[in-house]
Write a protein that holds these residues in place. Structure first.
Motif, PDB file in Angstrom:
ATOM      1  N   GLN A  31     -31.016  42.037   2.987  1.00 41.24           N
ATOM      2  CA  GLN A  31     -32.093  42.767   3.661  1.00 41.24           C
ATOM      3  C   GLN A  31     -33.424  42.480   2.996  1.00 41.24           C
ATOM      4  OE1 GLN A  31     -31.973  45.157   6.376  1.00 41.24           O
ATOM      5  NE2 GLN A  31     -34.201  44.870   6.186  1.00 41.24           N
ATOM      6  N   ASP A  32     -34.402  42.110   3.812  1.00 46.64           N
ATOM      7  CA  ASP A  32     -35.781  42.045   3.307  1.00 46.64           C
ATOM      8  C   ASP A  32     -36.325  43.468   3.392  1.00 46.64           C
ATOM      9  OD1 ASP A  32     -38.459  41.857   2.898  1.00 46.64           O
ATOM     10  OD2 ASP A  32     -38.813  40.280   4.375  1.00 46.64           O
ATOM     11  N   VAL A  33     -36.593  44.067   2.243  1.00 49.07           N
ATOM     12  CA  VAL A  33     -36.973  45.489   2.268  1.00 49.07           C
ATOM     13  C   VAL A  33     -38.387  45.699   2.808  1.00 49.07           C
ATOM     14  CG1 VAL A  33     -35.413  46.084   0.374  1.00 49.07           C
ATOM     15  CG2 VAL A  33     -37.810  45.570  -0.135  1.00 49.07           C
ATOM     16  N   LEU A  34     -39.121  44.610   2.979  1.00 51.46           N
ATOM     17  CA  LEU A  34     -40.467  44.755   3.561  1.00 51.46           C
ATOM     18  C   LEU A  34     -40.432  44.627   5.092  1.00 51.46           C
ATOM     19  CD1 LEU A  34     -42.593  42.692   0.985  1.00 51.46           C
ATOM     20  CD2 LEU A  34     -42.248  45.166   1.077  1.00 51.46           C
ATOM     21  N   GLU A  94     -30.732  43.640  -0.844  1.00 51.57           N
ATOM     22  CA  GLU A  94     -31.246  42.499  -1.616  1.00 51.57           C
ATOM     23  C   GLU A  94     -31.439  41.358  -0.610  1.00 51.57           C
ATOM     24  OE1 GLU A  94     -32.083  41.385  -4.887  1.00 51.57           O
ATOM     25  OE2 GLU A  94     -32.316  39.503  -3.790  1.00 51.57           O
ATOM     26  N   TYR A  95     -32.523  40.560  -0.775  1.00 58.05           N
ATOM     27  CA  TYR A  95     -32.712  39.524   0.236  1.00 58.05           C
ATOM     28  C   TYR A  95     -32.205  38.154  -0.165  1.00 58.05           C
ATOM     29  CZ  TYR A  95     -37.170  37.453  -1.507  1.00 58.05           C
ATOM     30  OH  TYR A  95     -38.144  36.803  -2.216  1.00 58.05           O
ATOM     31  N   ASP A  96     -31.780  37.984  -1.402  1.00 57.27           N
ATOM     32  CA  ASP A  96     -31.238  36.689  -1.823  1.00 57.27           C
ATOM     33  C   ASP A  96     -29.735  36.677  -1.505  1.00 57.27           C
ATOM     34  OD1 ASP A  96     -29.922  34.735  -3.364  1.00 57.27           O
ATOM     35  OD2 ASP A  96     -31.547  34.690  -4.820  1.00 57.27           O
ATOM     36  N   LYS A 128     -30.157  42.781 -19.943  1.00 55.73           N
ATOM     37  CA  LYS A 128     -30.120  43.476 -18.644  1.00 55.73           C
ATOM     38  C   LYS A 128     -29.136  44.639 -18.695  1.00 55.73           C
ATOM     39  CE  LYS A 128     -31.972  42.883 -15.196  1.00 55.73           C
ATOM     40  NZ  LYS A 128     -33.121  43.695 -14.732  1.00 55.73           N
ATOM     41  N   LEU A 175     -42.643  46.216  -3.287  1.00 57.19           N
ATOM     42  CA  LEU A 175     -41.228  46.514  -2.988  1.00 57.19           C
ATOM     43  C   LEU A 175     -40.878  47.962  -3.352  1.00 57.19           C
ATOM     44  CD1 LEU A 175     -39.565  43.233  -4.333  1.00 57.19           C
ATOM     45  CD2 LEU A 175     -40.372  43.713  -2.020  1.00 57.19           C
ATOM     46  N   LEU A 185     -27.063  36.341  -4.244  1.00 56.29           N
ATOM     47  CA  LEU A 185     -26.894  37.545  -5.080  1.00 56.29           C
ATOM     48  C   LEU A 185     -26.100  38.609  -4.318  1.00 56.29           C
ATOM     49  CD1 LEU A 185     -30.466  37.826  -6.703  1.00 56.29           C
ATOM     50  CD2 LEU A 185     -28.381  36.838  -7.682  1.00 56.29           C
ATOM     51  N   LEU A 243     -34.597  49.368 -10.095  1.00 59.34           N
ATOM     52  CA  LEU A 243     -34.932  48.907 -11.445  1.00 59.34           C
ATOM     53  C   LEU A 243     -35.704  47.597 -11.311  1.00 59.34           C
ATOM     54  CD1 LEU A 243     -34.747  48.835 -14.543  1.00 59.34           C
ATOM     55  CD2 LEU A 243     -32.452  47.892 -14.327  1.00 59.34           C
ATOM     56  N   HIS A 244     -36.960  47.643 -11.678  1.00 54.98           N
ATOM     57  CA  HIS A 244     -37.822  46.466 -11.702  1.00 54.98           C
ATOM     58  C   HIS A 244     -37.958  45.794 -10.343  1.00 54.98           C
ATOM     59  CE1 HIS A 244     -37.166  46.301 -16.326  1.00 54.98           C
ATOM     60  NE2 HIS A 244     -37.977  47.258 -15.938  1.00 54.98           N
ATOM     61  N   CYS A 296     -33.499  46.403  -3.872  1.00 49.81           N
ATOM     62  CA  CYS A 296     -33.780  45.106  -4.524  1.00 49.81           C
ATOM     63  C   CYS A 296     -32.822  44.951  -5.696  1.00 49.81           C
ATOM     64  CB  CYS A 296     -35.231  45.008  -4.996  1.00 49.81           C
ATOM     65  SG  CYS A 296     -36.393  45.156  -3.654  1.00 49.81           S
ATOM     66  N   SER A 297     -31.555  44.953  -5.339  1.00 54.07           N
ATOM     67  CA  SER A 297     -30.482  45.205  -6.302  1.00 54.07           C
ATOM     68  C   SER A 297     -30.088  44.001  -7.131  1.00 54.07           C
ATOM     69  CB  SER A 297     -29.245  45.680  -5.540  1.00 54.07           C
ATOM     70  OG  SER A 297     -28.891  44.688  -4.593  1.00 54.07           O
ATOM     71  N   GLY A 298     -30.548  42.788  -6.752  1.00 56.36           N
ATOM     72  CA  GLY A 298     -29.945  41.616  -7.385  1.00 56.36           C
ATOM     73  C   GLY A 298     -28.456  41.657  -7.059  1.00 56.36           C
TER      74      GLY A 298
HETATM   75  C1  SAM Z   1     -36.660  41.717 -10.922  1.00 57.93           C
HETATM   76  S1  SAM Z   1     -35.313  41.594  -9.847  1.00 57.93           S
HETATM   77  C2  SAM Z   1     -34.475  43.104 -10.181  1.00 57.93           C
HETATM   78  C3  SAM Z   1     -33.050  43.059  -9.737  1.00 57.93           C
HETATM   79  C4  SAM Z   1     -32.212  44.270 -10.148  1.00 57.93           C
HETATM   80  N1  SAM Z   1     -32.770  45.511  -9.671  1.00 57.93           N
HETATM   81  C5  SAM Z   1     -32.020  44.294 -11.648  1.00 57.93           C
HETATM   82  O1  SAM Z   1     -32.684  45.069 -12.325  1.00 57.93           O
HETATM   83  O2  SAM Z   1     -31.204  43.502 -12.130  1.00 57.93           O
HETATM   84  C6  SAM Z   1     -36.023  41.855  -8.278  1.00 57.93           C
HETATM   85  C7  SAM Z   1     -35.075  41.592  -7.131  1.00 57.93           C
HETATM   86  O3  SAM Z   1     -35.777  41.847  -5.911  1.00 57.93           O
HETATM   87  C8  SAM Z   1     -35.336  40.928  -4.946  1.00 57.93           C
HETATM   88  N2  SAM Z   1     -36.347  40.879  -3.869  1.00 57.93           N
HETATM   89  C9  SAM Z   1     -37.577  40.330  -3.926  1.00 57.93           C
HETATM   90  N3  SAM Z   1     -38.220  40.505  -2.765  1.00 57.93           N
HETATM   91  C10 SAM Z   1     -37.382  41.196  -1.945  1.00 57.93           C
HETATM   92  C11 SAM Z   1     -37.466  41.682  -0.613  1.00 57.93           C
HETATM   93  N4  SAM Z   1     -38.574  41.484   0.109  1.00 57.93           N
HETATM   94  N5  SAM Z   1     -36.429  42.335  -0.107  1.00 57.93           N
HETATM   95  C12 SAM Z   1     -35.306  42.548  -0.848  1.00 57.93           C
HETATM   96  N6  SAM Z   1     -35.162  42.116  -2.109  1.00 57.93           N
HETATM   97  C13 SAM Z   1     -36.181  41.444  -2.659  1.00 57.93           C
HETATM   98  C14 SAM Z   1     -35.190  39.644  -5.734  1.00 57.93           C
HETATM   99  O4  SAM Z   1     -34.367  38.704  -5.079  1.00 57.93           O
HETATM  100  C15 SAM Z   1     -34.585  40.163  -7.037  1.00 57.93           C
HETATM  101  O5  SAM Z   1     -33.180  40.168  -6.979  1.00 57.93           O
END
Ligand code: SAM
Length: 417
Positions: free
Chosen positions: A182-185, A157-159, A111, A208, A162, A202-203, A135-137
């Motif tokens: 935050q739920d980005v959706l 990020e919604y978790d 990573k 999303l 994290l 990133l990913h 969606c930062s993790g």
């Molecule tokens: C593949 S990971 C990438 C994390 C980070 N960008 C990285 O590269 O390390 C995708 C992330 O999106 C978050 N995620 C998924 N659905 C989401 C939503 N609806 N709103 C916000 N975050 C979300 C997940 O919890 C996860 O941390």
């Protein structure tokens, strides 16, 4: 000619890929895992036989580079066109600022390499005042960019776990950073985005990162950088094109089709691969059995099963799965032979998949270009390239977008991070 794509070449390549994918649907749409015979095999019996005779080890050795296979026609010609149309170059590396020591503590090695590669490929014509990690993790990418540039950072990020862990890491480094849950959706995600932000993702999966492109262009953000992944994670059953060019295409991609660009296993370890093979061979053997039990020559979807199912004797696996699917209990038969037939099918499926594998990158590039053209239509200068080697992550494409500057405002400065 460079295969960093921008300007008129985005549209040109998209249209060429669109024509290629439409013309070759008969090769990439049917799935060897679910169809015992593929329609193209009748037309190309030599290729069919050649692929079906190869071993599982042969298939695995060719998996990451199917285009190098010396297979009968029409394989070489398709491979050449797919490689040509799927070509994408790496962005040049920018000089990086020194990082605070021990910065990468707590970041898994692969990573960390991806994040460094992503950050080192960013360059914009205007300085960045505020990063927004989407969606930062834990926000590792945003933190690296903020630390290098001295700009502020917002992470979404919604978790919750994290978010908390990310905030603690940012605080420990003394960064001006806010991690929001935050739920980005959700509807209120739009309130988190401002014109002064430079969003990076990133990913972030399917919907999303699409949501980010829509909200960032509506908010008037000047710059954004996105490395998409999981194109199949969308709410709709079929892909909804974003750009005018995509909307004008007659290519319809189901969620299942959208898995094709992801069907690559460069990062799986040997143990994981062995487990996956055993599970697939059993599924394929059960598929033969269920066709007989139902008296119907169609594939029957089976849910993913807990790993413990692989420890069951094969006969119990089949009986339990038949019961789970509400099928009549199978009578006694030559179980070792059925199990072997599953392994044989696995070898054939993997080898037949090599033909589909030729279309992984072209389809991914079609999807990326649809995104690039959408952003271009929204007034951005867009460049599409890769940020790292394929071995580090197969999802290595990067979209860089910067709102077009009036000609008199261009001063040829480049800001890198
Ligand atoms: C593949 S990971 C990438 C994390 C980070 N960008 C990285 O590269 O390390 C995708 C992330 O999106 C978050 N995620 C998924 N659905 C989401 C939503 N609806 N709103 C916000 N975050 C979300 C997940 O919890 C996860 O941390």
């Amino acid at each position: 000619m460079s295969n960093l794509l921008s300007g008129a070449r985005l549209r040109e390549r998209f249209l060429a890929l669109d024509a290629f994918l439409l013309e070759t649907q008969a090769f990439w749409r049917p799935k060897p895992f679910t169809d015992l015979r593929l329609p193209w095999e009748k037309r190309f019996p030599e290729l069919s036989l050649w692929l079906r005779r190869r071993s599982l080890a042969d298939a695995d050795a060719a998996h990451n580079h199917p285009e190098r296979l010396a297979a009968p026609d029409p394989f070489p010609c398709l491979a050449e066109r797919a490689a040509w149309l799927g070509a994408l170059d790496k962005f040049p590396e920018q000089m990086a600022a020194e990082l605070p020591s021990r910065f990468n503590v707590d970041i898994p090695g692969r990573k960390w390499e991806q994040i460094q590669a992503f950050a080192s490929r960013l360059s914009f014509q205007r300085p960045t005042g505020h990063w927004l990690d989407w969606c930062s993790g834990k926000g590792h990418l945003g933190r690296l960019l903020a630390a290098r540039s001295g700009a502020a950072l917002t992470c979404l990020e919604y978790d919750g776990a994290l978010v908390e862990a990310g905030q603690a890491l940012s605080d420990r480094l003394g960064l001006v950073a806010t991690h929001h849950r935050q739920d980005v959706l959700a509807d209120d995600a739009a309130d988190r985005l401002h014109a002064a932000h430079t969003p990076v993702a990133l990913h972030a999966c399917g919907d999303l990162h699409i949501r980010l492109m829509q909200l960032a262009s509506a908010a008037g953000c000047d710059q954004l950088a996105i490395a998409p992944c999981c194109y199949n994670r969308i709410g709709a059953s079929d892909y909804q094109p974003l750009s005018a060019e995509g909307k004008g295409s007659s290519l319809v991609l189901s969620q299942d089709d959208l898995r094709l660009p992801l069907a690559e296993t460069v990062t799986a370890g040997a143990r994981v691969r062995r487990q996956r093979d055993a599970s697939m061979a059993r599924r394929l053997a059960f598929d033969l059995l269920q066709r007989e039990l139902r008296g119907c020559d169609d594939y029957l979807p089976v849910p993913s099963l807990p790993p413990a199912w692989l420890d069951k004797p094969f006969v119990d696996y089949c009986r339990d799965l038949a019961e789970l699917k509400g099928l009549p209990s199978p009578t006694n038969r030559d179980w070792p032979r059925l199990e072997d037939a599953g392994w044989q099918r696995l070898a054939e499926v993997r080898n037949l998949e090599l033909l589909r594998g030729l279309f992984r990158r072209p389809m991914e590039l079609w999807l990326l270009l649809d995104r690039a053209l959408y952003l271009q239509n929204q007034g951005y200068d867009v460049t599409l390239g890769t940020f790292c080697s394929h071995r580090l992550t197969p999802r290595n494409a990067l979209l860089l977008a910067e709102r077009r500057l009036p000609t008199e405002a261009v001063d040829n400065s480049v800001y890198s991070f």
